[in-house]
Design an enzyme around this catalytic site. Structure first.
Site, mmCIF file in Angstrom:
data_model
loop_
_atom_site.group_PDB
_atom_site.id
_atom_site.type_symbol
_atom_site.label_atom_id
_atom_site.label_comp_id
_atom_site.label_asym_id
_atom_site.label_seq_id
_atom_site.Cartn_x
_atom_site.Cartn_y
_atom_site.Cartn_z
ATOM 1 N N LYS A 157 0.882 -1.175 0.000
ATOM 2 C CA LYS A 157 0.000 0.000 0.000
ATOM 3 C C LYS A 157 0.913 1.215 0.000
ATOM 4 O O LYS A 157 1.117 1.868 1.019
ATOM 5 C CB LYS A 157 -0.890 -0.026 1.244
ATOM 6 C CG LYS A 157 -2.348 -0.301 0.897
ATOM 7 C CD LYS A 157 -3.216 -0.311 2.107
ATOM 8 C CE LYS A 157 -4.226 0.807 2.095
ATOM 9 N NZ LYS A 157 -5.203 0.779 1.031
HETATM 10 N N1 PPE Z 1 -7.897 -2.465 -3.146
HETATM 11 C C1 PPE Z 1 -7.352 -1.233 -3.048
HETATM 12 C C2 PPE Z 1 -6.679 -0.658 -4.230
HETATM 13 C C3 PPE Z 1 -7.440 -0.548 -1.840
HETATM 14 O O1 PPE Z 1 -6.891 0.673 -1.733
HETATM 15 C C4 PPE Z 1 -8.127 -1.135 -0.751
HETATM 16 C C5 PPE Z 1 -8.269 -0.394 0.544
HETATM 17 C C6 PPE Z 1 -8.674 -2.423 -0.900
HETATM 18 C C7 PPE Z 1 -8.534 -3.048 -2.121
HETATM 19 C C8 PPE Z 1 -9.361 -3.140 0.221
HETATM 20 O O2 PPE Z 1 -8.449 -3.529 1.205
HETATM 21 P P1 PPE Z 1 -8.860 -3.699 2.742
HETATM 22 O O3 PPE Z 1 -9.108 -2.345 3.268
HETATM 23 O O4 PPE Z 1 -7.687 -4.356 3.362
HETATM 24 O O5 PPE Z 1 -10.068 -4.539 2.799
HETATM 25 N N2 PPE Z 1 -8.407 0.997 0.398
HETATM 26 C C9 PPE Z 1 -8.205 1.879 1.517
HETATM 27 C C10 PPE Z 1 -8.098 3.300 1.032
HETATM 28 C C11 PPE Z 1 -9.265 4.215 1.111
HETATM 29 C C12 PPE Z 1 -8.878 5.661 0.985
HETATM 30 O O6 PPE Z 1 -9.650 6.428 0.428
HETATM 31 O O7 PPE Z 1 -7.812 6.041 1.478
HETATM 32 C C13 PPE Z 1 -9.209 1.653 2.620
HETATM 33 O O8 PPE Z 1 -10.298 1.126 2.380
HETATM 34 O O9 PPE Z 1 -8.886 1.978 3.759
#
Ligand code: PPE
Length: 304
Positions: A157
Site C-alpha cells: 500500500k
Molecule cells: N484495493 C485497493 C486498491 C485498496 O486501496 C483497498 C483499501 C482495498 C482493495 C481493500 O483492502 P482492505 O481495506 O484491506 O479490505 N483501500 C483503503 C483506502 C481508502 C482511501 O480512500 O484512502 C481503505 O479502504 O482503507
C-alpha cells in the site's frame, strides 16, 4: 476540516500543529510512503479495532517490499493504534498510519532519507455513502488500468501507487458514477480504486485471484465468513462482461466496508438492487465488526 485532537508521531502523541512536516519531505515529491486504512467500531465492550494485527502486518510488509524495515514491532504499532484512538476519544471511525520518507536529501536516491511514522484517526461515515450501502452504487469500468504487477507493486500500500486510483476515481465521479472498476494489464477485472470486488452467479461467489490485486483484509474476512455460511467462494479470473451478467456484485474494503453495486456501465446488475446473498453477507459483516458475533470476536482488538 477533519478534526484531529492528537496525532501519534514517532512514538509521541502530539497536536496537529506539532505534526507539521517540511515542504522538502521526500514522500510529498516522490510518493515514497506506505499507509494503512483501518476501522474502529463501537461494540458492547467499547471501541474495537477490526483486524489490527493483520493491518499492521500489511503495513510492515509494504515497507519491506519498498526495501526498508521499520524500527517498530507489530505489538508496538498495534499499541500505537490503540493509544491514538484513546487520545482522540474516538468511538468509531478510521485510522490512518503512514510511514513516510522525510528529510535526508532531495533526488530519487532514498539511501539517507529518514522515515517517520504518523498515525491519525477520525470519525468517518460510509465511504461510498449511506444510501450506497443500503441501495447500491453505480460503477464504471475505468479507462485507467490497474498498474502492471511489475510497476505498481500489488501487495504494497504505497502512496505513489495511488495516483492511478485517484485518476480512476476522479474520472468515474466526473462521469457521474460512484466508483471506478479497474481492469488489469490483460484486460481482466482487478479491483476498484480503493476496494476489492465480488460477483455472485447462481449462488456462488467469485472474486479475482490475488496476483493483480491488493490482498484486501475485508476480502479475506468475507471469504472466511461466506465459507462459514456455506456459501461457495471461487477465486477466479473474471471478465468485464461476467460482471454485466452477474446476479449480484459488491465491493469491499476498510473504508467502503461492504457496498452493493446496482449498475455497471449503464447496465443494471441483477434486479438493480442489492441481492439476497449480498444482503445476508452484509448484515453478518456489520454484526461481526460491531462485536455481535462471538465466533469472530478474535478479529477485534478492544481499545480499552
Ligand atoms: N484495493 C485497493 C486498491 C485498496 O486501496 C483497498 C483499501 C482495498 C482493495 C481493500 O483492502 P482492505 O481495506 O484491506 O479490505 N483501500 C483503503 C483506502 C481508502 C482511501 O480512500 O484512502 C481503505 O479502504 O482503507
Amino acid at each position: 476540516m477533519i478534526e484531529l485532537k492528537k496525532i501519534w508521531m514517532d512514538g509521541k502523541l502530539v497536536t496537529r500543529e506539532e505534526a507539521k512536516v517540511d515542504f522538502l519531505t521526500h514522500a510529498l515529491h516522490y510518493g515514497t510512503a506506505v499507509f494503512e486504512g483501518i476501522r474502529c467500531y463501537e461494540t458492547p465492550k467499547g471501541p474495537a479495532i477490526f483486524k489490527a494485527k493483520e493491518h499492521i502486518d500489511r503495513f510492515l510488509h509494504s515497507e519491506h517490499i519498498f526495501g526498508r524495515d521499520l524500527n517498530y514491532t507489530r505489538e508496538q504499532l498495534v499499541k500505537a493504534l490503540k493509544d491514538t484512538v484513546k487520545a482522540n476519544g474516538l468511538k468509531s471511525g478510521y485510522i490512518r498510519p503512514l510511514a513516510f520518507m522525510e528529510l535526508g536529501g532531495m533526488g530519487l536516491n532514498p539511501t539517507n532519507v529518514r522515515i517517520r511514522i504518523g498515525i491519525a484517526c477520525w470519525t468517518w461515515g460510509a465511504y461510498l455513502g449511506a444510501e450506497g450501502i443500503k441501495n447500491g452504487i453505480r460503477c464504471k469500468i475505468s479507462s485507467f488500468q490497474r498498474p502492471f504487477v511489475n510497476s505498481g507493486m500489488t501487495k504494497a500500500k504505497m502512496s505513489g501507487n495511488y495516483y492511478n486510483s485517484v485518476m480512476a476515481k476522479d474520472e468515474a465521479i466526473k462521469l457521474g458514477f460512484d466508483e471506478a472498476i479497474m481492469l488489469d494489464h490483460d484486460g481482466f477485472v482487478s479491483e476498484c480504486s480503493g476496494e476489492n470486488i465480488f460477483l455472485v452467479r447462481d449462488s456462488i461467489l467469485y472474486t479475482p485471484p490475488k496476483a493483480t490485486i491488493l490482498e484486501g483484509i475485508t476480502r479475506q474476512s468475507l471469504i472466511e465468513v461466506a465459507n462459514d455460511m456455506k456459501i461457495e467462494v471461487r477465486e477466479e479470473i473474471i471478465t468485464r462482461d461476467q460482471l454485466y451478467v452477474a446476479d449480484e456484485v459488491f465491493l469491499c474494503g476498510t473504508a467502503a466496508e461492504m457496498t452493493p453495486v446496482r449498475e455497471i456501465d449503464f447496465r443494471k446488475i441483477g434486479a438493480g438492487k442489492p441481492g439476497p446473498i449480498t444482503k445476508k453477507l452484509q448484515k453478518k459483516f456489520f454484526d461481526i465488526v460491531r462485536g455481535k458475533v462471538p465466533k469472530y470476536k478474535k478479529w477485534l482488538e478492544y481499545v480499552k
